[in-house]
Design an enzyme around this catalytic site. Sequence first.
Site, PDB file in Angstrom:
ATOM      1  N   GLU A  37      12.963  16.660 -38.531  1.00 53.40           N
ATOM      2  CA  GLU A  37      13.957  17.594 -39.059  1.00 53.40           C
ATOM      3  C   GLU A  37      15.164  17.718 -38.142  1.00 53.40           C
ATOM      4  OE1 GLU A  37      14.232  19.393 -41.976  1.00 53.40           O
ATOM      5  OE2 GLU A  37      12.655  18.017 -42.615  1.00 53.40           O
ATOM      6  N   CYS A 196      21.047  12.109 -63.736  1.00 55.35           N
ATOM      7  CA  CYS A 196      20.354  13.163 -64.467  1.00 55.35           C
ATOM      8  C   CYS A 196      19.180  12.641 -65.300  1.00 55.35           C
ATOM      9  CB  CYS A 196      21.337  13.915 -65.363  1.00 55.35           C
ATOM     10  SG  CYS A 196      22.693  14.698 -64.456  1.00 55.35           S
ATOM     11  N   CYS A 199      16.065  12.851 -63.303  1.00 55.76           N
ATOM     12  CA  CYS A 199      15.741  14.137 -62.691  1.00 55.76           C
ATOM     13  C   CYS A 199      14.720  14.920 -63.511  1.00 55.76           C
ATOM     14  CB  CYS A 199      17.011  14.975 -62.527  1.00 55.76           C
ATOM     15  SG  CYS A 199      16.718  16.553 -61.687  1.00 55.76           S
TER      16      CYS A 199
END
Length: 334
Positions: A37, A196, A199
């Site tokens: 991270e 999209c 998704c």
Amino acid sequence: MVANSFSKKVTNWYESHGRHDLQWRKAITPYRIWISEIMLQQTQVVTVKPYFKKFIKRYPTLKSIRDASEDEILTLWSGLGFYKRARNIFQTKEIIHSEYKGRFPKTFDEIIKLPGIGRSTAGAIMSIAHRIPTPILDGNVKRILQRYFSDNKNIFSEKELWNLSLSVSDAANSNLYTQGIMDIGATVCSIHNPECYRCPLSTNCSSAFLKIKAIKNKKVTDLKSIKMELSLFEADQEILLRKIDDQEIWRGLWSLPYTNEYSSKSRANKIQQINHRLSHRILEIEINLKKVSKKFIPKNNFQYQWVKVGDVDNIALPKPIEKIIRNHGKENFL
């Protein structure tokens, strides 16, 4: 119902399509998630992969990094940029070993107090490593929430986005959900060309299949330029280096001394100019190549050392400086 549907779709998608091959997602521990991270802050996954592999090979556990010096950590970090992150890793592991008996903290309040760890990074460690549902809000998650709930017409405040992130978090599978929402933002719901049709959230997304206006990249001419005049002093096939601790760029790394630090009577054998682009500025670097008859150490408060070109692998150097030294060695010592 919206929250449950949202998180379930993300979790199911991750199990089938997530980036399970990422090394930090194998044999998950708080230490490995923490290192990944920190590396991923302002840096793309494709860039982080080899650095994480090299770092974990050298320091596979918290125990193994206990006695690592700041210089050793910076050497492994060389080329990854934003070197403050590496210094934060050094400071954090010192705190963990002195205050937590070498064990990574288990609570959000303890983790967020560690150097370099903000609310979103702490949330990722809690959710993925400790499997305690905690919201995250990196750039990818912000974009997903903004598009899903407002079709880019209304701009949510930071507080509203945090509340939304909390509301859709998956309490049962926080580790899978958190990795999934990160992956959707990075690989599907991209800034310029969101896909999209791929998704899992598109059915109920307010922005699905709408034309998203691309944000133009900054032109090179728009970036701030910083001029640096450095000298490459050579004596007995060795190079003089100076540790950078007086400015933020490359602080903690070794570099060439500034030209004005030493008034050498020897003229420059050659002047080399290079431009090195960082994410937010351009470094215009002028290198004065100078041969001197004997080694010297400038009389000031900075730390210097003479090194052989072949030893640069063991020293934390900025990539452009390392390249300059290597090229000089090939031209003059081989």
